[in-house]
Design a protein around this motif. Structure first.
Motif, PDB file in Angstrom:
ATOM      1  N   GLY A  22      24.402  14.833  99.056  1.00 32.97           N
ATOM      2  CA  GLY A  22      23.396  15.692  98.459  1.00 32.97           C
ATOM      3  C   GLY A  22      22.632  15.060  97.312  1.00 32.97           C
ATOM      4  N   THR A  23      22.854  13.765  97.071  1.00 28.01           N
ATOM      5  CA  THR A  23      22.132  13.077  96.005  1.00 28.01           C
ATOM      6  C   THR A  23      21.190  12.050  96.628  1.00 28.01           C
ATOM      7  OG1 THR A  23      23.639  11.200  95.716  1.00 28.01           O
ATOM      8  CG2 THR A  23      24.216  13.251  94.559  1.00 28.01           C
ATOM      9  N   ASN A  24      20.392  11.445  95.790  1.00 19.94           N
ATOM     10  CA  ASN A  24      19.512  10.379  96.292  1.00 19.94           C
ATOM     11  C   ASN A  24      20.264   9.059  96.450  1.00 19.94           C
ATOM     12  OD1 ASN A  24      19.842   9.784  93.586  1.00 19.94           O
ATOM     13  ND2 ASN A  24      17.708   9.259  93.248  1.00 19.94           N
ATOM     14  N   LEU A  25      21.572   9.078  96.227  1.00 17.43           N
ATOM     15  CA  LEU A  25      22.380   7.863  96.358  1.00 17.43           C
ATOM     16  C   LEU A  25      22.956   7.679  97.756  1.00 17.43           C
ATOM     17  CD1 LEU A  25      24.249   8.023  92.945  1.00 17.43           C
ATOM     18  CD2 LEU A  25      22.249   6.639  93.548  1.00 17.43           C
ATOM     19  N   GLU A  26      22.660   8.599  98.659  1.00 19.49           N
ATOM     20  CA  GLU A  26      23.167   8.462 100.023  1.00 19.49           C
ATOM     21  C   GLU A  26      22.698   7.169 100.676  1.00 19.49           C
ATOM     22  OE1 GLU A  26      22.820  11.819 102.635  1.00 19.49           O
ATOM     23  OE2 GLU A  26      23.500  13.207 101.096  1.00 19.49           O
ATOM     24  N   ARG A  27      21.607   6.607 100.211  1.00 20.83           N
ATOM     25  CA  ARG A  27      21.099   5.358 100.775  1.00 20.83           C
ATOM     26  C   ARG A  27      22.052   4.188 100.535  1.00 20.83           C
ATOM     27  NH1 ARG A  27      19.101   1.876  97.009  1.00 20.83           N
ATOM     28  NH2 ARG A  27      18.727   2.734  94.952  1.00 20.83           N
ATOM     29  N   TYR A  28      22.985   4.337  99.589  1.00 16.87           N
ATOM     30  CA  TYR A  28      23.902   3.244  99.296  1.00 16.87           C
ATOM     31  C   TYR A  28      24.824   2.914 100.462  1.00 16.87           C
ATOM     32  CZ  TYR A  28      22.747   1.645  94.723  1.00 16.87           C
ATOM     33  OH  TYR A  28      22.103   1.035  93.686  1.00 16.87           O
ATOM     34  N   GLN A  29      24.971   3.835 101.391  1.00 13.45           N
ATOM     35  CA  GLN A  29      25.732   3.486 102.589  1.00 13.45           C
ATOM     36  C   GLN A  29      25.084   2.292 103.262  1.00 13.45           C
ATOM     37  OE1 GLN A  29      25.414   6.348 105.819  1.00 13.45           O
ATOM     38  NE2 GLN A  29      23.620   7.195 104.803  1.00 13.45           N
ATOM     39  N   TRP A  30      23.751   2.247 103.269  1.00 13.17           N
ATOM     40  CA  TRP A  30      23.029   1.144 103.897  1.00 13.17           C
ATOM     41  C   TRP A  30      23.072  -0.109 103.029  1.00 13.17           C
ATOM     42  CZ3 TRP A  30      22.677   1.632 108.729  1.00 13.17           C
ATOM     43  CH2 TRP A  30      22.549   2.896 109.298  1.00 13.17           C
ATOM     44  N   GLU A  31      23.046   0.070 101.727  1.00 12.47           N
ATOM     45  CA  GLU A  31      23.173  -1.089 100.830  1.00 12.47           C
ATOM     46  C   GLU A  31      24.506  -1.787 101.069  1.00 12.47           C
ATOM     47  OE1 GLU A  31      20.949  -2.221  98.470  1.00 12.47           O
ATOM     48  OE2 GLU A  31      19.491  -0.705  99.050  1.00 12.47           O
ATOM     49  N   LEU A  32      25.567  -1.002 101.182  1.00 10.61           N
ATOM     50  CA  LEU A  32      26.887  -1.584 101.435  1.00 10.61           C
ATOM     51  C   LEU A  32      26.965  -2.192 102.827  1.00 10.61           C
ATOM     52  CD1 LEU A  32      29.069   1.167  99.770  1.00 10.61           C
ATOM     53  CD2 LEU A  32      28.833  -1.200  99.007  1.00 10.61           C
ATOM     54  N   PHE A  33      26.385  -1.520 103.804  1.00 15.06           N
ATOM     55  CA  PHE A  33      26.400  -2.024 105.174  1.00 15.06           C
ATOM     56  C   PHE A  33      25.693  -3.377 105.266  1.00 15.06           C
ATOM     57  CE2 PHE A  33      24.437  -2.397 109.387  1.00 15.06           C
ATOM     58  CZ  PHE A  33      25.570  -2.331 110.182  1.00 15.06           C
ATOM     59  N   ARG A  34      24.579  -3.508 104.546  1.00 16.18           N
ATOM     60  CA  ARG A  34      23.796  -4.744 104.608  1.00 16.18           C
ATOM     61  C   ARG A  34      24.338  -5.850 103.707  1.00 16.18           C
ATOM     62  NH1 ARG A  34      19.264  -0.998 105.528  1.00 16.18           N
ATOM     63  NH2 ARG A  34      19.094  -0.649 103.301  1.00 16.18           N
ATOM     64  N   ALA A  35      25.376  -5.585 102.937  1.00 15.69           N
ATOM     65  CA  ALA A  35      25.965  -6.613 102.061  1.00 15.69           C
ATOM     66  C   ALA A  35      26.702  -7.635 102.924  1.00 15.69           C
ATOM     67  CB  ALA A  35      26.911  -5.962 101.047  1.00 15.69           C
ATOM     68  N   ARG A  36      25.982  -8.662 103.331  1.00 12.10           N
ATOM     69  CA  ARG A  36      26.551  -9.671 104.225  1.00 12.10           C
ATOM     70  C   ARG A  36      26.684 -11.026 103.549  1.00 12.10           C
ATOM     71  NH1 ARG A  36      22.906  -6.981 108.247  1.00 12.10           N
ATOM     72  NH2 ARG A  36      24.291  -5.682 109.473  1.00 12.10           N
ATOM     73  N   GLY A  37      26.284 -11.104 102.286  1.00 13.90           N
ATOM     74  CA  GLY A  37      26.278 -12.375 101.583  1.00 13.90           C
ATOM     75  C   GLY A  37      27.635 -12.811 101.063  1.00 13.90           C
ATOM     76  N   GLY A  38      28.641 -12.025 101.302  1.00 16.57           N
ATOM     77  CA  GLY A  38      29.976 -12.385 100.843  1.00 16.57           C
ATOM     78  C   GLY A  38      30.628 -11.280 100.047  1.00 16.57           C
ATOM     79  N   PHE A  39      31.850 -11.537  99.669  1.00 16.97           N
ATOM     80  CA  PHE A  39      32.653 -10.557  98.940  1.00 16.97           C
ATOM     81  C   PHE A  39      31.978 -10.140  97.637  1.00 16.97           C
ATOM     82  CE2 PHE A  39      36.020  -9.566  95.859  1.00 16.97           C
ATOM     83  CZ  PHE A  39      36.582  -8.472  96.488  1.00 16.97           C
ATOM     84  N   GLU A  40      31.421 -11.109  96.909  1.00 19.05           N
ATOM     85  CA  GLU A  40      30.816 -10.807  95.612  1.00 19.05           C
ATOM     86  C   GLU A  40      29.647  -9.835  95.752  1.00 19.05           C
ATOM     87  OE1 GLU A  40      31.570 -13.931  96.670  1.00 19.05           O
ATOM     88  OE2 GLU A  40      33.295 -14.226  95.348  1.00 19.05           O
ATOM     89  N   GLU A  41      28.806 -10.040  96.747  1.00 20.79           N
ATOM     90  CA  GLU A  41      27.677  -9.122  96.959  1.00 20.79           C
ATOM     91  C   GLU A  41      28.180  -7.715  97.279  1.00 20.79           C
ATOM     92  OE1 GLU A  41      23.823  -8.344  99.859  1.00 20.79           O
ATOM     93  OE2 GLU A  41      25.034 -10.129 100.184  1.00 20.79           O
ATOM     94  N   PHE A  42      29.193  -7.629  98.114  1.00 23.60           N
ATOM     95  CA  PHE A  42      29.783  -6.343  98.483  1.00 23.60           C
ATOM     96  C   PHE A  42      30.329  -5.627  97.245  1.00 23.60           C
ATOM     97  CE2 PHE A  42      33.857  -4.295  99.940  1.00 23.60           C
ATOM     98  CZ  PHE A  42      33.268  -3.152 100.458  1.00 23.60           C
TER      99      PHE A  42
END
Length: 93
Positions: A22-42
């Protein structure tokens, strides 16, 4: 990965999803999904989400399994998506 660790990480994702719902932070699911640069990016994305939610997170299970970070990410996202879109069915068995 043992069942207890799976449940901790899935539960962390579920708690994050509930806080995001219910917040505008729901998009972070995609930010986490796209974190492919390694553990640190995740982890940086997780900490960024933590700051935006203004909440505390116990990231020990994530760090303890850093060698399997892609599996950790999938489990965390599973819990998060269950909270966001699965209704109140529990924490996903």
């Amino acid at each position: 990965m043992d069942k207890e660790t799976f449940e901790k990480i899935n539960g962390l994702g579920y708690a994050l999803g509930k806080a995001m719902k219910g917040t505008n932070l729901e998009r972070y699911q995609w930010e986490l999904f796209r974190a492919r640069g390694g553990f640190e990016e995740f982890v940086n994305k997780l900490v960024e989400l933590q700051a935006k939610l203004e909440t505390g997170l116990d990231l020990r299970p994530v760090y303890e399994n850093r060698n399997e970070w892609k599996v950790v990410k999938a489990i965390l996202l599973n819990g998060m998506l269950n909270a966001l879109y699965g209704g109140d069915k529990g924490e996903g068995d």
